[in-house]
Scaffold this motif. Structure first.
Motif, PDB file in Angstrom:
ATOM      1  N   ILE A  11       0.851  -1.194   0.000  1.00 17.32           N
ATOM      2  CA  ILE A  11       0.000   0.000   0.000  1.00 17.32           C
ATOM      3  C   ILE A  11       0.889   1.247   0.000  1.00 17.32           C
ATOM      4  O   ILE A  11       1.734   1.403   0.879  1.00 17.32           O
ATOM      5  CB  ILE A  11      -0.925   0.023   1.239  1.00 17.32           C
ATOM      6  N   GLN A  17       0.842   7.468  -0.057  1.00 13.39           N
ATOM      7  CA  GLN A  17      -0.168   8.506  -0.288  1.00 13.39           C
ATOM      8  C   GLN A  17      -1.610   7.999  -0.192  1.00 13.39           C
ATOM      9  O   GLN A  17      -2.551   8.780  -0.307  1.00 13.39           O
ATOM     10  CB  GLN A  17       0.058   9.196  -1.636  1.00 13.39           C
ATOM     11  N   MET A  18      -1.787   6.681   0.032  1.00 11.57           N
ATOM     12  CA  MET A  18      -3.155   6.165   0.144  1.00 11.57           C
ATOM     13  C   MET A  18      -3.653   6.330   1.583  1.00 11.57           C
ATOM     14  O   MET A  18      -2.961   5.984   2.540  1.00 11.57           O
ATOM     15  CB  MET A  18      -3.229   4.698  -0.285  1.00 11.57           C
ATOM     16  N   GLU A  19      -4.870   6.818   1.697  1.00 11.13           N
ATOM     17  CA  GLU A  19      -5.479   6.994   3.018  1.00 11.13           C
ATOM     18  C   GLU A  19      -5.849   5.646   3.620  1.00 11.13           C
ATOM     19  O   GLU A  19      -6.007   4.650   2.913  1.00 11.13           O
ATOM     20  CB  GLU A  19      -6.738   7.853   2.879  1.00 11.13           C
ATOM     21  N   THR A  33      -7.950   2.658   4.950  1.00 18.41           N
ATOM     22  CA  THR A  33      -9.215   2.150   4.431  1.00 18.41           C
ATOM     23  C   THR A  33      -9.412   0.725   4.945  1.00 18.41           C
ATOM     24  O   THR A  33      -8.658   0.263   5.809  1.00 18.41           O
ATOM     25  CB  THR A  33      -9.215   2.200   2.887  1.00 18.41           C
ATOM     26  N   LEU A  67     -10.714  -1.156  -0.195  1.00 16.18           N
ATOM     27  CA  LEU A  67      -9.515  -1.184  -1.026  1.00 16.18           C
ATOM     28  C   LEU A  67      -9.806  -1.880  -2.349  1.00 16.18           C
ATOM     29  O   LEU A  67      -9.464  -1.386  -3.428  1.00 16.18           O
ATOM     30  CB  LEU A  67      -8.384  -1.907  -0.290  1.00 16.18           C
ATOM     31  N   HIS A  98     -10.892   1.462  -4.487  1.00 15.23           N
ATOM     32  CA  HIS A  98      -9.578   1.931  -4.917  1.00 15.23           C
ATOM     33  C   HIS A  98      -9.051   1.117  -6.104  1.00 15.23           C
ATOM     34  O   HIS A  98      -8.588   1.684  -7.089  1.00 15.23           O
ATOM     35  CB  HIS A  98      -8.579   1.886  -3.755  1.00 15.23           C
ATOM     36  N   TRP A  99      -9.125  -0.204  -5.991  1.00 10.26           N
ATOM     37  CA  TRP A  99      -8.596  -1.047  -7.065  1.00 10.26           C
ATOM     38  C   TRP A  99      -9.654  -1.448  -8.082  1.00 10.26           C
ATOM     39  O   TRP A  99      -9.323  -2.005  -9.126  1.00 10.26           O
ATOM     40  CB  TRP A  99      -7.946  -2.292  -6.476  1.00 10.26           C
ATOM     41  N   LYS A 132      -3.466   0.020   5.873  1.00  8.06           N
ATOM     42  CA  LYS A 132      -2.847   1.346   5.854  1.00  8.06           C
ATOM     43  C   LYS A 132      -1.587   1.317   4.998  1.00  8.06           C
ATOM     44  O   LYS A 132      -1.138   0.247   4.554  1.00  8.06           O
ATOM     45  CB  LYS A 132      -2.523   1.783   7.283  1.00  8.06           C
ATOM     46  N   ALA A 133      -1.020   2.484   4.805  1.00  8.05           N
ATOM     47  CA  ALA A 133       0.207   2.598   4.024  1.00  8.05           C
ATOM     48  C   ALA A 133       1.290   1.705   4.614  1.00  8.05           C
ATOM     49  O   ALA A 133       1.476   1.638   5.829  1.00  8.05           O
ATOM     50  CB  ALA A 133       0.675   4.051   4.020  1.00  8.05           C
ATOM     51  N   THR A 184      -3.012   7.509 -13.459  1.00  7.88           N
ATOM     52  CA  THR A 184      -2.457   7.245 -12.134  1.00  7.88           C
ATOM     53  C   THR A 184      -2.469   5.738 -11.933  1.00  7.88           C
ATOM     54  O   THR A 184      -3.516   5.101 -12.074  1.00  7.88           O
ATOM     55  CB  THR A 184      -3.293   7.931 -11.035  1.00  7.88           C
ATOM     56  N   LEU A 226      -0.205   4.355  -7.218  1.00  4.29           N
ATOM     57  CA  LEU A 226      -0.680   5.738  -7.261  1.00  4.29           C
ATOM     58  C   LEU A 226       0.349   6.688  -7.890  1.00  4.29           C
ATOM     59  O   LEU A 226       0.237   7.904  -7.776  1.00  4.29           O
ATOM     60  CB  LEU A 226      -1.077   6.246  -5.866  1.00  4.29           C
TER      61      LEU A 226
END
Length: 288
Positions: free
Chosen positions: A7, A10-12, A14, A19, A23-24, A54-55, A264, A269
Motif C-alpha cells: 500500500i 499517499q493512500m489513506e 481504508t 480497497l 480503490h482497485w 494502511k500505508a 495514475t 498511485l
C-alpha cells in the motif's frame, strides 16, 4: 498466479473491502473468489474483510485457473516493439501506423501478438487504435489488472491526447464536439453522427498550428467511441488528411497520432505520462 502489492504512502487508511471495491475497482466475481478461498493476505495473515489496511501494509493475492482461465495466443516479433513504459502489471507501447491492434482471427498476428512476445506472456487489450493510427497504446500484462484498467477507462481517468492534421482552418482556438456517434447502415466500416440513436461522444479540439489548407490540432478524448476523432472532425468539415473512409484529401498515411497517454497507476498511485513520437507523421507534416 500470485501478486504482492505494498500500500503506497499517499493512500489513506481504508478497509480491505473498500480497497478492493473503491480503490482497485476489482470486479465483484473476483472479490468473491478472494474472500471465499482466503486468497488475500495482509502482512501474511488472513484478515476480516472489514479490517483496516494502511500505508506500508503488504497485500498478497493468489489466483487460480478458476479465477482466470489460462489463455494463450501465438507470439509475434518482439523486435517490433517500441516500449514507452512497463511494469509488473501493464505496458505502454508506440504503435506504428498500418498495424492492427489485435487480429480478427485467432491465428492472425497483430500488435497484441508482438507485445506478448516482447513481454514473454499473453497480454490483453485495454483500448484500441485504428490500424491506420499510430501512437501510445496500453496493454494489460495479466487478467487481474485488465478489468481495473477497463474501469478506469470507462471512468475517464485514463487520459489520451492525439495530434491530427485536419482539412481547412478553424476560427476558434478550442472547440468541444459532443455529437453522438452511431453505425453507418450503408457501410459497416464507417461511423457517423447519429443524434437519435448514437452513443454519447465528447472530443475537445485545440488548434496548434495553421497551414495553407490544413490545421494541426490536438484532440483530447473524453469518451472512446470507434472512429470518434475521425467522425467528429469530418462531421464539422475538417476531415483528417489521408483518411480512407472520411476524407478525399490524399496523404501518405492517416494523419492521426496518439502522442500522449496519462494515468495514475491503480496500485502504486504513481503518475504515469508517456509521449510517443512518429517519424512518418512528422515527415508528412513537414510537407504541409
Amino acid at each position: 498466479m500470485q501478486y504482492t502489492i505494498t500500500i503506497p504512502e499517499q493512500m489513506e487508511n481504508t478497509t480491505v473491502k473498500s480497497l478492493l471495491e473503491d480503490h482497485w475497482l476489482v470486479p465483484r466475481k473476483i472479490r468473491h473468489f478472494l474472500r471465499t478461498k482466503k486468497h488475500l493476505l495482509v502482512n501474511g495473515q488472513t484478515i476480516n474483510w472489514q479490517s483496516p489496511v494502511k500505508a506500508g501494509d503488504v497485500i498478497s493475492l493468489t489466483f487460480d485457473n478458476e479465477d482466470y482461465p489460462e489463455k494463450t495466443i501465438p507470439f509475434g516479433n518482439a523486435e517490433l516493439i517500441d516500449c514507452l513504459y512497463e511494469d509488473e502489471h501493464l505496458i505502454i507501447v508506440n504503435k506504428p501506423e498500418g498495424m492492427k491492434t489485435h487480429g480478427n482471427e485467432p491465428t492472425e498476428i497483430a500488435l497484441l501478438n508482438h507485445v506478448s512476445a516482447y513481454v514473454g506472456q499473453t497480454c490483453y487489450v485495454v483500448h484500441r487504435l485504428d490500424m491506420e493510427t499510430s501512437g501510445a497504446l496500453m496493454f494489460a500484462k495479466n487478467p487481474f489488472v485488465l478489468p481495473i484498467l477497463n474501469r478506469m477507462l470507462e471512468d475517464k481517468i485514463i487520459y489520451r491526447t492525439y495530434w491530427a492534421v485536419a482539412e481547412g482552418q478553424f476560427t476558434a482556438k478550442q472547440m468541444t464536439y459532443r455529437d453522438k456517434i452511431g453505425r453507418d447502415r450503408h457501410d459497416r466500416r464507417k461511423r457517423l453522427v447519429d443524434k437519435q440513436n448514437g452513443q454519447t461522444a465528447t472530443t475537445i479540439v485545440t488548434k496548434l498550428k495553421s497551414y495553407q489548407e490544413a490545421t494541426l490540432v490536438k484532440c483530447q478524448l473524453k469518451t472512446g467511441r470507434t472512429h470518434q476523432i475521425r467522425v467528429h472532425l469530418s462531421h464539422h468539415g475538417h476531415a483528417i488528411f489521408g483518411d480512407p473512409l472520411y476524407s478525399k484529401k490524399v496523404a501518405p498515411r492517416l494523419m492521426l497520432h496518439a502522442y500522449q497517454l496519462s494515468l495514475t497507476h491503480p496500485f502504486t498511485l504513481a503518475s504515469i505520462t508517456v509521449k510517443a513520437t512518429s517519424s512518418s507523421f512528422e515527415e508528412v507534416l513537414q510537407g504541409f
